[in-house]
Scaffold this motif. Structure first.
Motif, PDB file in Angstrom:
ATOM      1  N   GLU A 199       0.939   5.599  -0.053  1.00  0.00           N
ATOM      2  CA  GLU A 199       0.274   6.906  -0.073  1.00  0.00           C
ATOM      3  C   GLU A 199       1.202   7.851  -0.823  1.00  0.00           C
ATOM      4  O   GLU A 199       2.365   8.026  -0.448  1.00  0.00           O
ATOM      5  CB  GLU A 199       0.036   7.437   1.331  1.00  0.00           C
ATOM      6  N   ARG A 225     -12.190  -2.346  -7.675  1.00  0.00           N
ATOM      7  CA  ARG A 225     -11.457  -1.626  -6.635  1.00  0.00           C
ATOM      8  C   ARG A 225     -10.782  -0.406  -7.252  1.00  0.00           C
ATOM      9  O   ARG A 225      -9.916  -0.536  -8.098  1.00  0.00           O
ATOM     10  CB  ARG A 225     -10.367  -2.523  -6.012  1.00  0.00           C
ATOM     11  N   ARG A 226     -11.146   0.753  -6.813  1.00  0.00           N
ATOM     12  CA  ARG A 226     -10.530   1.977  -7.337  1.00  0.00           C
ATOM     13  C   ARG A 226      -9.154   2.242  -6.714  1.00  0.00           C
ATOM     14  O   ARG A 226      -8.376   3.027  -7.237  1.00  0.00           O
ATOM     15  CB  ARG A 226     -11.443   3.171  -7.103  1.00  0.00           C
ATOM     16  N   ASP A 227      -8.864   1.595  -5.585  1.00  0.00           N
ATOM     17  CA  ASP A 227      -7.605   1.828  -4.898  1.00  0.00           C
ATOM     18  C   ASP A 227      -6.552   0.758  -5.193  1.00  0.00           C
ATOM     19  O   ASP A 227      -5.470   0.782  -4.624  1.00  0.00           O
ATOM     20  CB  ASP A 227      -7.826   1.946  -3.386  1.00  0.00           C
ATOM     21  N   TYR A 228      -6.840  -0.166  -6.091  1.00  0.00           N
ATOM     22  CA  TYR A 228      -5.881  -1.183  -6.511  1.00  0.00           C
ATOM     23  C   TYR A 228      -5.398  -0.836  -7.913  1.00  0.00           C
ATOM     24  O   TYR A 228      -6.194  -0.488  -8.774  1.00  0.00           O
ATOM     25  CB  TYR A 228      -6.535  -2.561  -6.567  1.00  0.00           C
ATOM     26  N   TRP A 260       0.882  -1.163   0.000  1.00  0.00           N
ATOM     27  CA  TRP A 260       0.000   0.000   0.000  1.00  0.00           C
ATOM     28  C   TRP A 260       0.918   1.211   0.000  1.00  0.00           C
ATOM     29  O   TRP A 260       1.936   1.225   0.711  1.00  0.00           O
ATOM     30  CB  TRP A 260      -0.861   0.025   1.257  1.00  0.00           C
ATOM     31  N   GLN A 274      -2.899  16.602  -4.366  1.00  0.00           N
ATOM     32  CA  GLN A 274      -3.752  15.418  -4.528  1.00  0.00           C
ATOM     33  C   GLN A 274      -3.064  14.231  -3.850  1.00  0.00           C
ATOM     34  O   GLN A 274      -1.899  13.937  -4.121  1.00  0.00           O
ATOM     35  CB  GLN A 274      -3.977  15.128  -6.004  1.00  0.00           C
ATOM     36  N   LEU A 333      -3.255  10.123  -2.966  1.00  0.00           N
ATOM     37  CA  LEU A 333      -3.845   8.838  -3.340  1.00  0.00           C
ATOM     38  C   LEU A 333      -3.272   7.740  -2.455  1.00  0.00           C
ATOM     39  O   LEU A 333      -2.087   7.764  -2.126  1.00  0.00           O
ATOM     40  CB  LEU A 333      -3.522   8.491  -4.793  1.00  0.00           C
ATOM     41  N   GLU A 334      -4.118   6.789  -2.095  1.00  0.00           N
ATOM     42  CA  GLU A 334      -3.669   5.565  -1.446  1.00  0.00           C
ATOM     43  C   GLU A 334      -3.931   4.433  -2.428  1.00  0.00           C
ATOM     44  O   GLU A 334      -5.071   4.226  -2.843  1.00  0.00           O
ATOM     45  CB  GLU A 334      -4.430   5.304  -0.143  1.00  0.00           C
ATOM     46  N   LEU A 335      -2.873   3.726  -2.813  1.00  0.00           N
ATOM     47  CA  LEU A 335      -2.969   2.685  -3.832  1.00  0.00           C
ATOM     48  C   LEU A 335      -2.298   1.411  -3.350  1.00  0.00           C
ATOM     49  O   LEU A 335      -1.344   1.464  -2.574  1.00  0.00           O
ATOM     50  CB  LEU A 335      -2.268   3.149  -5.114  1.00  0.00           C
ATOM     51  N   ARG A 336      -2.769   0.303  -3.860  1.00  0.00           N
ATOM     52  CA  ARG A 336      -2.112  -0.976  -3.587  1.00  0.00           C
ATOM     53  C   ARG A 336      -1.691  -1.594  -4.907  1.00  0.00           C
ATOM     54  O   ARG A 336      -2.480  -1.670  -5.849  1.00  0.00           O
ATOM     55  CB  ARG A 336      -3.053  -1.932  -2.856  1.00  0.00           C
TER      56      ARG A 336
END
Length: 161
Positions: A92, A114-117, A90, A99, A101-104
């Motif tokens: 940040e 999943r919008r964060d993957y 993960w 801006q 973002l937190e992404l994996r």
């Protein structure tokens, strides 16, 4: 070409989907097709046509999942990954405009819904791999170049075996 990697959670989710389709949905739809076929003229039988189509969709997905699960390599968390961005991390990140973002970083088969993957094959993921907190990252796409900063890196504790 997609990289054939997947997290343990992602693998188990696909396996669960395959199991559900094969053991529950497919037998139920097969019963419906058999029942609808027993009514006679199939050419004007909406139940038959709809369920036959659904059965083909299930079979297509089952074939895809079986092939996929056979070829994927499960990547488990390792303590050697700490403080650096690798598969399963993960991250940040923040850009000049503030801006955040937190992404994996995960495998291709895990990103849907999943919008964060993000896929490990994406330009963002490729730019992040191997980086540490407070590093600058330049992300090049076909149309743009953007600068990001890594604020934080962590791994899901449930991925540790």
């Amino acid at each position: 070409m997609k990289t054939p990697l997947i997290t343990r959670k992602g693998y188990l989710k696909l396996k669960q989907e395959l199991d559900h389709l094969w053991r529950e949905e497919r037998p139920e739809i097969t019963r419906k097709v058999t029942w609808a076929a027993s009514l006679g003229d199939r050419s004007e039988n909406a139940d038959y046509q709809y369920n036959k189509k659904k059965l083909r969709e299930i079979d297509r997905r089952v074939r895809y999942l079986r092939k996929c699960l056979e070829n994927l390599k499960v990547v488990d968390y390792s303590s050697q990954q700490e403080n650096k961005v690798y598969f399963g991390a993960w991250v940040e990140i923040e850009n000049e405009q503030g801006q955040v973002l937190e992404l994996r970083l995960v495998g291709y088969d895990e990103i849907f819904g999943r919008r964060d993957y993000i896929s490990i094959d994406s330009p963002m993921a490729r730019a992040l791999v191997g980086k540490e907190e407070d590093d600058d990252v330049t992300v090049k796409t076909e149309t743009d170049v953007k600068e990001w900063w890594i604020n934080r890196i962590w791994y899901d504790p449930t991925d540790k075996l």
